[in-house]
Every structure is written in structure tokens, then in C-alpha cells.
Design a protein around this motif. Sequence first.
Motif, PDB file in Angstrom:
ATOM      1  N   THR A 332       9.805  60.731  45.609  1.00  0.00           N
ATOM      2  CA  THR A 332       8.927  60.392  44.596  1.00  0.00           C
ATOM      3  C   THR A 332       8.240  59.094  45.099  1.00  0.00           C
ATOM      4  OG1 THR A 332      10.160  59.032  43.046  1.00  0.00           O
ATOM      5  CG2 THR A 332       9.880  61.513  42.963  1.00  0.00           C
ATOM      6  N   LYS A 334       7.920  56.588  43.052  1.00  0.00           N
ATOM      7  CA  LYS A 334       8.664  55.476  42.722  1.00  0.00           C
ATOM      8  C   LYS A 334       9.914  55.156  43.222  1.00  0.00           C
ATOM      9  CE  LYS A 334       7.986  57.288  38.364  1.00  0.00           C
ATOM     10  NZ  LYS A 334       8.191  57.541  37.017  1.00  0.00           N
ATOM     11  N   PRO A 387      20.365  63.793  38.578  1.00  0.00           N
ATOM     12  CA  PRO A 387      19.710  62.685  38.931  1.00  0.00           C
ATOM     13  C   PRO A 387      19.488  61.665  38.074  1.00  0.00           C
ATOM     14  CG  PRO A 387      18.307  64.620  39.437  1.00  0.00           C
ATOM     15  CD  PRO A 387      19.294  65.147  38.593  1.00  0.00           C
ATOM     16  N   PRO A 389      17.885  57.476  37.544  1.00  0.00           N
ATOM     17  CA  PRO A 389      16.912  56.785  38.609  1.00  0.00           C
ATOM     18  C   PRO A 389      17.669  55.221  38.799  1.00  0.00           C
ATOM     19  CG  PRO A 389      16.338  56.637  36.123  1.00  0.00           C
ATOM     20  CD  PRO A 389      17.384  57.667  36.303  1.00  0.00           C
ATOM     21  N   PRO A 391      16.645  52.273  38.894  1.00  0.00           N
ATOM     22  CA  PRO A 391      16.627  50.914  37.780  1.00  0.00           C
ATOM     23  C   PRO A 391      17.348  51.445  36.496  1.00  0.00           C
ATOM     24  CG  PRO A 391      14.346  51.632  38.479  1.00  0.00           C
ATOM     25  CD  PRO A 391      15.196  52.965  39.032  1.00  0.00           C
ATOM     26  N   ARG A 396      14.389  53.446  30.709  1.00  0.00           N
ATOM     27  CA  ARG A 396      14.323  54.156  29.554  1.00  0.00           C
ATOM     28  C   ARG A 396      14.649  53.815  28.234  1.00  0.00           C
ATOM     29  NH1 ARG A 396      18.568  58.938  32.049  1.00  0.00           N
ATOM     30  NH2 ARG A 396      17.163  59.485  33.597  1.00  0.00           N
ATOM     31  N   ARG A 427      -1.981  58.290  38.022  1.00  0.00           N
ATOM     32  CA  ARG A 427      -0.953  58.006  36.806  1.00  0.00           C
ATOM     33  C   ARG A 427      -1.453  57.525  35.691  1.00  0.00           C
ATOM     34  NH1 ARG A 427       3.869  58.853  39.063  1.00  0.00           N
ATOM     35  NH2 ARG A 427       5.408  57.921  37.402  1.00  0.00           N
ATOM     36  N   TRP A 514      17.837  70.411  34.604  1.00  0.00           N
ATOM     37  CA  TRP A 514      17.773  69.437  35.883  1.00  0.00           C
ATOM     38  C   TRP A 514      18.083  68.090  35.480  1.00  0.00           C
ATOM     39  CZ3 TRP A 514      14.537  66.083  38.601  1.00  0.00           C
ATOM     40  CH2 TRP A 514      14.817  66.166  40.084  1.00  0.00           C
ATOM     41  N   GLN A 515      17.738  67.632  34.338  1.00  0.00           N
ATOM     42  CA  GLN A 515      17.996  66.354  33.995  1.00  0.00           C
ATOM     43  C   GLN A 515      17.726  66.101  32.592  1.00  0.00           C
ATOM     44  OE1 GLN A 515      15.037  63.782  36.027  1.00  0.00           O
ATOM     45  NE2 GLN A 515      16.603  61.966  36.075  1.00  0.00           N
ATOM     46  N   GLY A 542      11.525  67.426  41.045  1.00  0.00           N
ATOM     47  CA  GLY A 542      11.058  66.155  40.069  1.00  0.00           C
ATOM     48  C   GLY A 542       9.482  66.151  40.257  1.00  0.00           C
ATOM     49  N   LYS A 578       5.450  68.346  32.873  1.00  0.00           N
ATOM     50  CA  LYS A 578       5.064  67.307  33.876  1.00  0.00           C
ATOM     51  C   LYS A 578       3.966  68.227  34.791  1.00  0.00           C
ATOM     52  CE  LYS A 578       6.001  64.423  37.906  1.00  0.00           C
ATOM     53  NZ  LYS A 578       7.224  63.735  38.546  1.00  0.00           N
ATOM     54  N   GLU A 584      10.509  60.743  33.330  1.00  0.00           N
ATOM     55  CA  GLU A 584      10.679  59.323  32.717  1.00  0.00           C
ATOM     56  C   GLU A 584       9.678  58.852  32.050  1.00  0.00           C
ATOM     57  OE1 GLU A 584      13.849  58.280  33.154  1.00  0.00           O
ATOM     58  OE2 GLU A 584      14.777  59.448  34.955  1.00  0.00           O
TER      59      GLU A 584
HETATM   60  P1  XMP Z   1       9.151  60.932  37.265  1.00  0.00           P
HETATM   61  O1  XMP Z   1       9.218  60.193  35.977  1.00  0.00           O
HETATM   62  O2  XMP Z   1       7.987  60.386  38.222  1.00  0.00           O
HETATM   63  O3  XMP Z   1      10.435  61.255  37.785  1.00  0.00           O
HETATM   64  O4  XMP Z   1       8.319  62.443  36.653  1.00  0.00           O
HETATM   65  C1  XMP Z   1      10.854  62.069  38.872  1.00  0.00           C
HETATM   66  C2  XMP Z   1      11.937  61.988  39.259  1.00  0.00           C
HETATM   67  O5  XMP Z   1      12.427  60.593  39.745  1.00  0.00           O
HETATM   68  C3  XMP Z   1      13.167  59.633  39.121  1.00  0.00           C
HETATM   69  N1  XMP Z   1      12.716  58.488  39.105  1.00  0.00           N
HETATM   70  C4  XMP Z   1      13.221  57.388  39.559  1.00  0.00           C
HETATM   71  N2  XMP Z   1      14.223  57.320  40.546  1.00  0.00           N
HETATM   72  N3  XMP Z   1      13.938  55.135  40.902  1.00  0.00           N
HETATM   73  C5  XMP Z   1      14.746  56.191  41.303  1.00  0.00           C
HETATM   74  O6  XMP Z   1      15.523  56.168  42.111  1.00  0.00           O
HETATM   75  C6  XMP Z   1      12.786  55.123  39.960  1.00  0.00           C
HETATM   76  O7  XMP Z   1      12.251  53.987  39.988  1.00  0.00           O
HETATM   77  C7  XMP Z   1      12.749  56.319  39.331  1.00  0.00           C
HETATM   78  N4  XMP Z   1      11.702  56.548  38.278  1.00  0.00           N
HETATM   79  C8  XMP Z   1      11.716  58.061  38.325  1.00  0.00           C
HETATM   80  C9  XMP Z   1      13.264  60.461  37.717  1.00  0.00           C
HETATM   81  O8  XMP Z   1      14.505  60.098  37.161  1.00  0.00           O
HETATM   82  C10 XMP Z   1      13.234  61.820  38.252  1.00  0.00           C
HETATM   83  O9  XMP Z   1      14.316  62.866  38.636  1.00  0.00           O
END
Ligand code: XMP
Length: 586
Positions: A332, A334, A387, A389, A391, A396, A427, A514-515, A542, A578, A584
Motif C-alpha cells: 500500500t 502507506k 497483518p 502496521p 507504526p 490506532r 484519501r 483478515w484483520q 488490504g 473500504k 486503519e
Molecule cells: P488502510 O488503512 O490503508 O490499510 O486501509 C491497508 C493495510 O495496510 C496496513 N497499514 C500499514 N502498514 N505501515 C504498515 O506497515 C503503515 O503505515 C500502514 N497503514 C496501514 C493496514 O493495517 C492494512 O492491513
Amino acid sequence: MNPTPQIIVLDAGGQYCHLEARKVRDLGVYAEVRPSETRAGDLAGAKGIIISGGPASVYDPESPTCDPAIFSTGQAVLGICYGQQLMAHLLGGTVTRGEKGEYGLATLELDEADDPLFSGLAGRQQIWMSHRDVVAEPPAGFTVVGRTDTCAVAAISAAERKLYGVQFHPEVVHTLRGREYLRNFVFGVCECVPDWEPRGRVLTLEQEIRDTVGGRSVFFFVSGGVDSSVAYTLCTRALGAGRVRGVYVDTGLMREGETDFVSRLGVTVEQASDRFLGALAGVTDPERKRHIIGEEFVRVQERIIDARHIFEENWILGQGTIYPDTIESGGTAKAAVIKTHHNRVAGIRKLIESGRIVEPLKSFYKDEVREVGRELGLPAELLERHPFPGPGLAIRCLCAESGAAVRATPDGYVIPVHSVGVQGDSRSYAPVLAINASAAIDGHAALDHERATALINRLSGVNRVIAAVATRAPLAEMRVRASSLTPERIERLRRADAIVRRISHESGFDGTVWQFPVILIPLGAGVAPDSVVLRPVDSVDGMTARSVAMSPELLDRMCQELMAIPEIAGVFYDLTHKPPATIEWE
Ligand code: XMP
């Protein structure tokens, strides 16, 4: 050494290419992904080519294309979705913009066809579609063999040239006979022979590690995630524990029990929570949080590398890189930001640039990594992890610059806490709408995910709907408090997260999602300053995700334990898919 790929998937954008390659590998045939524009000459070793789906339109000048020479090499080609449109377009057919588009389940009517791809599949069947453009006229020499109510050209064939196209996605589970289409293509059309089995590869991988590493030692940063843990364990098995060093950086932003869990792998724990929490004190902005955490990682890693003389010639770096990470479209945006931070460490760059790196899992997909992990005897508790993240809990634990009241609207209460969403390609960063779990939206039950998502599409200015499942005061009387990232709030979140994780595990619910992020928001009532949001989601990669239903009993059990924490003012349940929200909150 991996086999030469018998099937090559041309990446036409989006994430479909990985799903398609994975599904081919599931059939026991080694497949790799290449950029869509790869020259025909560079694909010569493959028996078949799949042109993947993707979000583009063939008429957009920026859209991915492919080398037209691939259609006349005698190799088999299957175009899927955008791949079918691109094939039709390049071979002289016509593609037009569909009136409404077709997203989701559809019924395909497939003719009897005397060719190896569609053989045995004739009749009505459930498929999954996701497209706007359609092939209006197939190229000369192609026969239309399948259609739906809204898509007249859903499957085409020029069997004698081994060229095929389908508008639907055979690689997704919702296309009920999808695997049969892929099997027909791989074995019937391309005549591939099985050559891929992720199980039984441990000994080969160990030998490859020994060949790459030679007489040197390997240094790892281990995160506690599946990939780095499996790669680290493989290296210790291949080289002996004495020649492999693993370090785990405890940022103070990890979940309860995480550090103990990771140290069981035999890695050294570098305690750095004071540094991270100190650097984050008083910060409220999500991107600043990410930036500070990335910078802090750089400093800690640099210090560790210096102190252990990892620059010296006898060290090489181990990384848990997996196949999608090696391809530009993987990950992703991020996650990419976080990776940039990590890769910036000069010491690591130096090791990579001088080729002093071992990445034993770089041609594996996640489920294949799990297979390898199982063979190594690693516990299911590690291999089935959701998974998490980079950070950690920092993203969160939501913060607010200043206090503010909630605002009543005809649809619910607008909570002035900002969360991230994804609408269209951009976004959004907007407040959240809270409804009472007992109330109904538009005459439907309040815990209705589809309605909640539709509500967001109708309203402007909010990007997420949460249902209040338990609160210490009526929603109208709750208030957002000015708050930042403090050790107390991180600890509060860690405790709430541990409760949810335990109940979710005991009930078996964690195996169905999944999460399951748990989020702390500064929405208080009376002396209780914060509320908890439950966010169980289902997803494949994701990129998109569905909010998952929880049974009333499960919700009730979680609420009872969470509300027993005196500082928790309420428990909410995020109902939004989503898009329009993200997984997140930050
Ligand atoms: P979002 O929030 O974009 O998340 O729908 C999609 C997936 O990415 C993970 N995620 C991160 N993983 N650093 C990471 O290593 C980040 O800053 C980060 N932000 C989102 C999130 O947990 C989900 O699996």
C-alpha cells in the motif's frame, strides 16, 4: 533456484496480477509477474501468458499496454477483464464504455465450445465482474462464446491461435468455476507440467542460503510478522544460530505480549520505547506520527548497526522480502512510506548496494511463506497472525487538538474526530458519524453494513459510520477531549486490544477475519476520557475490505470486559467498508 516460469502474468495495474499468478501456482505450476510492456522476446521461455485485469481504460493514453507481438509467437494468451479489452483493442476489435458498468456477481451463459479452454464448462454459472468498459466487437477470427445480461462479449476465443479472453475474473472465489478455467488454460491450452510445490522446499532453501552467504554471518531486523520470522528461522536452520543475529526493536507501540512472543524466536530485544514515546509526546497529526516513527527507526537501526560492526565484510543482511514486495505494484502507499524510512538507513543501503543481502523468500507469496513456516514447525499462532502496521498502536490511538461537542444531525451524531477514508482515488480526512446501535437507519437495522456504507455515499463531510454499542452517557452528551499520544493512552489501548484479541481468539472469530484493529478515540463521558472502536474486516490484500458482522453475543462479551475499564466511556463498532473508509483510522 526457481524453475523458469511456465506462465507469465503481465501486470496491467492494480493487484489482480498477483492473485492470478498465485492461483496458477496453486495448480502446481510456477508463474511469475512481469510489467505489461515486457517485450515478446523476453517472454519466450513461457508456455502461456496471462494479461491481467486492471482499472484502466484502453482509450486512456496513459493506460498500460503490451507488445502486440505476443499474439503471434504461437504462445497461448489469456486476457482477463482489462486484459481481454486490451487484446481485443490491439487486434482490431472495438472496446466501448459500458453504460452502467458491472460490479459484483453476474450470471454467465457459456456456449458449448470445441476448444480446450472452455471445454466442459458450458451452461449458466455464477461469475464475478468488475468493469465499466466492454468489448463491443471482437477482433476478426474470434468467436464470442459467453455473455451476461449486461455484457454481450464476456468470453472470446480464437482457439487455433491459442488466444482467449474473458471479461470476468476466474481468479476470485466468487467465480464458482474459476479454478477450472485456469486449470484448462494451464494444462489444456498451454500443456504445462507441474513443477511447483512450496512444501518440501525447506532443504533447497537452506542450501540456497548457504550458497549466498558463504562463510559470512547474517544480521536481521525481525518485526514479529510472518515474513521476517520465517526468513530468520530458515537462516538459523541453514547456518546455525551462532552465525545469525536477529534484533527486534521494542518501540513501546506494540501489542501486549508481543516482545515476549518475538523473543521466543531467539532474537535480541532492543528496548527503545522511551525514545519512541518521548519523540511522539504531544503529537496529534497522523502523518507526523508516521514520520517521527520512521525517523526514530532510522536512528535506532543505525546505532545497532554501528555498535555491532555490521558494516564489516563478514556480515550480510537478511530480509523477509516476499514476492509482491519485489514488484512495483505491491504494497500500500502507506506501507511504502514506512519502507522508505527503513530503507533509508545508510548502513542497510550500503549492504544492499554491495550485494550483501540474502532474501530467501523473495519469490514466495504469503500463503506459500506460511507453508514453509509450517514445514519449519513454527507455531500456528505465529503463522496465522493478522497483518499489523509498522507504526503500531500509534496510528490506532487517535488524538485531538482541542475539545469539542458532538453535533446532532438527522442521520446521527457527528463526532469531531478525524479519520482517513478513500473516495475515488484520493484519501479523505473527515469526521465520523455515530449512530445508536438500537436506532435504525432508513428503516433498516442499525448494524447494517450496506446501509452504513450507502449513508456515507449520500452524506458529505463524513467518511465513516460507527454504531454505539455501549456508552456511559447518551451520545448527545459525550465530548471529544483535547488529547495527544501519551504512554497512559497507549497502555489503555494495549489493554483494550488484548481483551478483544483474547475473546476473538477464544471464540474462533479471529480465524474468520483478515484483520481486527482496535482503535482508541478521545470521546469521553463524565470522568472516562476515551472510547474504543472495534473494526473487524475481511479482505484479500488490504486494497479493499468489508466490515464484518459480529454476533450479538460476541459483541456483548467484548463490551462487558471493555466497559469494566473505568477510563473507557464507550464501545463502538465500525460498520464501514473500504472504500469509502480505510481499514486503519489514520
Ligand atoms: P488502510 O488503512 O490503508 O490499510 O486501509 C491497508 C493495510 O495496510 C496496513 N497499514 C500499514 N502498514 N505501515 C504498515 O506497515 C503503515 O503505515 C500502514 N497503514 C496501514 C493496514 O493495517 C492494512 O492491513
